[in-house]
Design a protein around this motif. Structure first.
Motif, PDB file in Angstrom:
ATOM      1  N   ALA A 137      81.857  30.530  55.239  1.00 28.30           N
ATOM      2  CA  ALA A 137      81.192  30.308  53.956  1.00 28.30           C
ATOM      3  C   ALA A 137      81.103  28.824  53.629  1.00 28.30           C
ATOM      4  O   ALA A 137      80.065  28.349  53.141  1.00 28.30           O
ATOM      5  CB  ALA A 137      81.937  31.047  52.848  1.00 28.30           C
ATOM      6  N   ASP A 138      82.158  28.086  53.909  1.00 29.78           N
ATOM      7  CA  ASP A 138      82.146  26.648  53.653  1.00 29.78           C
ATOM      8  C   ASP A 138      81.088  25.949  54.507  1.00 29.78           C
ATOM      9  O   ASP A 138      80.403  25.029  54.047  1.00 29.78           O
ATOM     10  CB  ASP A 138      83.524  26.047  53.929  1.00 29.78           C
ATOM     11  N   GLY A 139      80.963  26.374  55.756  1.00 25.11           N
ATOM     12  CA  GLY A 139      79.951  25.779  56.624  1.00 25.11           C
ATOM     13  C   GLY A 139      78.549  26.041  56.112  1.00 25.11           C
ATOM     14  O   GLY A 139      77.699  25.132  56.082  1.00 25.11           O
ATOM     15  N   LYS A 160      85.781  43.589  50.810  1.00 28.42           N
ATOM     16  CA  LYS A 160      86.611  43.001  49.756  1.00 28.42           C
ATOM     17  C   LYS A 160      87.154  41.635  50.171  1.00 28.42           C
ATOM     18  O   LYS A 160      87.238  40.713  49.351  1.00 28.42           O
ATOM     19  CB  LYS A 160      87.759  43.953  49.404  1.00 28.42           C
ATOM     20  N   ALA A 161      87.532  41.506  51.438  1.00 24.68           N
ATOM     21  CA  ALA A 161      88.042  40.221  51.930  1.00 24.68           C
ATOM     22  C   ALA A 161      86.952  39.156  51.848  1.00 24.68           C
ATOM     23  O   ALA A 161      87.205  38.002  51.472  1.00 24.68           O
ATOM     24  CB  ALA A 161      88.540  40.365  53.364  1.00 24.68           C
ATOM     25  N   ALA A 162      85.727  39.530  52.191  1.00 21.57           N
ATOM     26  CA  ALA A 162      84.611  38.592  52.116  1.00 21.57           C
ATOM     27  C   ALA A 162      84.346  38.174  50.672  1.00 21.57           C
ATOM     28  O   ALA A 162      84.092  36.992  50.385  1.00 21.57           O
ATOM     29  CB  ALA A 162      83.361  39.215  52.731  1.00 21.57           C
ATOM     30  N   ALA A 163      84.399  39.120  49.757  1.00 23.26           N
ATOM     31  CA  ALA A 163      84.181  38.813  48.344  1.00 23.26           C
ATOM     32  C   ALA A 163      85.186  37.777  47.855  1.00 23.26           C
ATOM     33  O   ALA A 163      84.833  36.841  47.122  1.00 23.26           O
ATOM     34  CB  ALA A 163      84.283  40.086  47.505  1.00 23.26           C
ATOM     35  N   GLU A 164      86.430  37.927  48.275  1.00 26.43           N
ATOM     36  CA  GLU A 164      87.472  36.972  47.891  1.00 26.43           C
ATOM     37  C   GLU A 164      87.209  35.598  48.509  1.00 26.43           C
ATOM     38  O   GLU A 164      87.352  34.558  47.857  1.00 26.43           O
ATOM     39  CB  GLU A 164      88.834  37.494  48.331  1.00 26.43           C
ATOM     40  N   ALA A 165      86.801  35.598  49.779  1.00 27.08           N
ATOM     41  CA  ALA A 165      86.523  34.348  50.475  1.00 27.08           C
ATOM     42  C   ALA A 165      85.362  33.599  49.840  1.00 27.08           C
ATOM     43  O   ALA A 165      85.386  32.364  49.706  1.00 27.08           O
ATOM     44  CB  ALA A 165      86.222  34.626  51.944  1.00 27.08           C
ATOM     45  N   PHE A 166      84.341  34.329  49.436  1.00 24.47           N
ATOM     46  CA  PHE A 166      83.158  33.697  48.854  1.00 24.47           C
ATOM     47  C   PHE A 166      83.484  33.095  47.482  1.00 24.47           C
ATOM     48  O   PHE A 166      82.884  32.084  47.090  1.00 24.47           O
ATOM     49  CB  PHE A 166      82.020  34.706  48.744  1.00 24.47           C
ATOM     50  N   LYS A 167      84.422  33.698  46.775  1.00 25.97           N
ATOM     51  CA  LYS A 167      84.864  33.118  45.510  1.00 25.97           C
ATOM     52  C   LYS A 167      85.578  31.797  45.761  1.00 25.97           C
ATOM     53  O   LYS A 167      85.383  30.817  45.034  1.00 25.97           O
ATOM     54  CB  LYS A 167      85.788  34.093  44.769  1.00 25.97           C
ATOM     55  N   LEU A 168      86.407  31.764  46.793  1.00 25.58           N
ATOM     56  CA  LEU A 168      87.103  30.532  47.155  1.00 25.58           C
ATOM     57  C   LEU A 168      86.111  29.432  47.529  1.00 25.58           C
ATOM     58  O   LEU A 168      86.347  28.247  47.249  1.00 25.58           O
ATOM     59  CB  LEU A 168      88.057  30.786  48.329  1.00 25.58           C
ATOM     60  N   PRO A 172      77.577  32.093  45.262  1.00 26.35           N
ATOM     61  CA  PRO A 172      77.060  33.422  44.920  1.00 26.35           C
ATOM     62  C   PRO A 172      76.778  34.169  46.218  1.00 26.35           C
ATOM     63  O   PRO A 172      76.578  33.555  47.272  1.00 26.35           O
ATOM     64  CB  PRO A 172      75.780  33.126  44.151  1.00 26.35           C
ATOM     65  N   TRP A 173      76.745  35.510  46.137  1.00 25.00           N
ATOM     66  CA  TRP A 173      76.561  36.262  47.382  1.00 25.00           C
ATOM     67  C   TRP A 173      75.918  37.608  47.150  1.00 25.00           C
ATOM     68  O   TRP A 173      75.880  38.126  46.031  1.00 25.00           O
ATOM     69  CB  TRP A 173      77.901  36.431  48.099  1.00 25.00           C
ATOM     70  N   CYS A 174      75.392  38.154  48.230  1.00 23.10           N
ATOM     71  CA  CYS A 174      74.892  39.521  48.282  1.00 23.10           C
ATOM     72  C   CYS A 174      75.618  40.213  49.420  1.00 23.10           C
ATOM     73  O   CYS A 174      76.118  39.546  50.341  1.00 23.10           O
ATOM     74  CB  CYS A 174      73.394  39.547  48.551  1.00 23.10           C
ATOM     75  N   GLY A 175      75.690  41.534  49.381  1.00 23.48           N
ATOM     76  CA  GLY A 175      76.415  42.220  50.451  1.00 23.48           C
ATOM     77  C   GLY A 175      75.908  43.612  50.735  1.00 23.48           C
ATOM     78  O   GLY A 175      75.746  44.426  49.817  1.00 23.48           O
ATOM     79  N   THR A 176      75.613  43.878  52.008  1.00 19.73           N
ATOM     80  CA  THR A 176      75.150  45.206  52.412  1.00 19.73           C
ATOM     81  C   THR A 176      76.103  45.824  53.426  1.00 19.73           C
ATOM     82  O   THR A 176      76.788  45.133  54.169  1.00 19.73           O
ATOM     83  CB  THR A 176      73.736  45.147  53.020  1.00 19.73           C
ATOM     84  N   MET A 177      76.101  47.141  53.445  1.00 25.54           N
ATOM     85  CA  MET A 177      76.867  47.888  54.435  1.00 25.54           C
ATOM     86  C   MET A 177      75.902  48.695  55.288  1.00 25.54           C
ATOM     87  O   MET A 177      74.743  48.917  54.898  1.00 25.54           O
ATOM     88  CB  MET A 177      77.896  48.805  53.754  1.00 25.54           C
ATOM     89  N   ASN A 203      84.963  39.654  42.124  1.00 28.77           N
ATOM     90  CA  ASN A 203      83.845  38.749  42.403  1.00 28.77           C
ATOM     91  C   ASN A 203      82.704  39.571  42.989  1.00 28.77           C
ATOM     92  O   ASN A 203      82.458  39.549  44.193  1.00 28.77           O
ATOM     93  CB  ASN A 203      84.277  37.652  43.385  1.00 28.77           C
ATOM     94  N   PRO A 204      81.980  40.306  42.138  1.00 25.10           N
ATOM     95  CA  PRO A 204      80.933  41.191  42.652  1.00 25.10           C
ATOM     96  C   PRO A 204      79.715  40.428  43.152  1.00 25.10           C
ATOM     97  O   PRO A 204      79.476  39.284  42.745  1.00 25.10           O
ATOM     98  CB  PRO A 204      80.572  42.051  41.434  1.00 25.10           C
TER      99      PRO A 204
END
Length: 337
Positions: A137-139, A160-168, A172-177, A203-204
């Motif tokens: 995400a930082d990159g 959920k782990a990605a949501a936490e990482a993106f907050k750090l 902003p983010w979108c996410g699909t499964m 962090n939805p």
């Protein structure tokens, strides 16, 4: 949080995302087994072409060539220490393409799964997953991505782990499964499960939805499942261009541009706001999708029968909602591309 995507969503009732990354790169010469992300550094002109083809076909959003750009996936190619760098370059190229246009274009930093199994079933801990996603995400942030785009996730723990990482990362983010087993993800999540999970995140995402999976019909059944839960945030539909077939030594998706045009309009009518294609979706498909969304009026929410009639049968009667008896059974007729 004000950002390029949320601004665009305020002005439009549908947005066109891009198509396939892998399919189009294979058409440019990528070999099976090679890491597409290495091309960000080795062949930047080809990645520029990849992004430009989507924009020229009418896409409002395109995903960066960083799907497998996390350390866990790059380790398979001995490039795990380049995760941040390769993701940054993918976004830098995307920023140049977007900024060269005279209309708003959203650069979405693609983040795919780690390829590892999360604890307790596997060895990947929550803390390590957050670290892996945070690095990528930082990159992408450094490279100028407008939004992060988590995709093809099967496990709620990884989402959920990605949501936490993106907050750090402060992005902003979108996410699909990916729903590919009788209306469920590989780890058993249903469309209703996903809505409940997303609503409960600290962090939805700005938008959520489904990508890849089996075929366009199945994906739209999942989108109907999201809409039935009364989801308030925008829904993403990014379905494959038909069903994969092995033809003359390579994978070919049988969905024609006309079929994907029908899919795009049906996706909008099912309740999706951000509509694109996944595997097999080329610029030719996107052009037809854009034309259909632009010219065809919005219709009533389609039934399962109408979806199957237009796009072909569902892969199974089960849809993950318990309404299996209502799903059209497999038929023998299907459009082929």
């Amino acid at each position: 949080m004000t950002n390029a995507l949320s601004k665009l969503l305020q002005t439009r009732d549908w947005l066109l995302a891009d198509g396939a990354t892998g399919t189009n790169l294979f058409n440019m010469g990528l070999e099976s087994g090679d890491a597409p992300e290495l091309w960000n550094d080795m062949h930047p002109e080809r990645i520029t072409k990849l992004y430009s083809m989507a924009v020229d076909a009418g896409s409002d959003i395109f995903l960066t060539n960083s799907f497998g750009g996390n350390a866990a996936r790059l380790k398979l190619h001995g490039a795990e220490k380049r995760a941040r760098e390769l993701s940054r370059i993918s976004a830098e190229i995307g920023r140049e393409v977007a900024d060269s246009r005279d209309r708003p274009i959203v650069v979405a930093g693609s983040v795919g799964p780690t390829g590892e199994i999360m604890a307790p079933m596997g060895a990947l801990t929550h803390e390590l997953a957050v670290e892996i996603f945070h690095e990528q995400a930082d990159g992408l942030k450094e490279g100028g991505a407008d939004v992060l785009w988590l995709e093809t996730i099967s496990a709620p723990e990884e989402y959920k782990a990605a949501a936490e990482a993106f907050k750090l990362a402060g992005m902003p983010w979108c996410g699909t499964m990916s729903f590919d087993t009788a209306g469920r993800t590989m780890m058993g999540m249903t469309s209703a499960d996903m809505v409940n999970m997303v609503d409960g995140l600290a962090n939805p995402p700005l938008a959520f939805g489904a990508n890849c999976g089996v075929g366009a019909s199945d994906l739209l059944r999942t989108v109907l499942g999201f809409a039935a839960q009364g989801a308030e945030r925008p829904i993403i539909a990014k379905g494959n261009a038909g069903i994969p077939k092995y033809v003359d030594g390579h994978i070919h998706y049988d969905g024609t541009p006309d079929l994907m045009a029908d899919y795009a309009v049906l996706a909008r009518d099912c309740g999706a706001t951000i509509i694109g294609g996944c595997c097999g979706t080329t610029p030719e498909h996107l052009e037809k999708m854009h034309a259909a969304l632009t010219t065809r009026p919005r219709g009533e929410r389609p039934t399962l029968e109408q979806i199957a009639e237009a796009l072909g049968p569902f892969s199974s009667a089960a849809d993950g909602t318990g309404d299996e008896d209502d799903a059209p059974k497999r038929r023998t007729r299907r459009r082929r591309g």
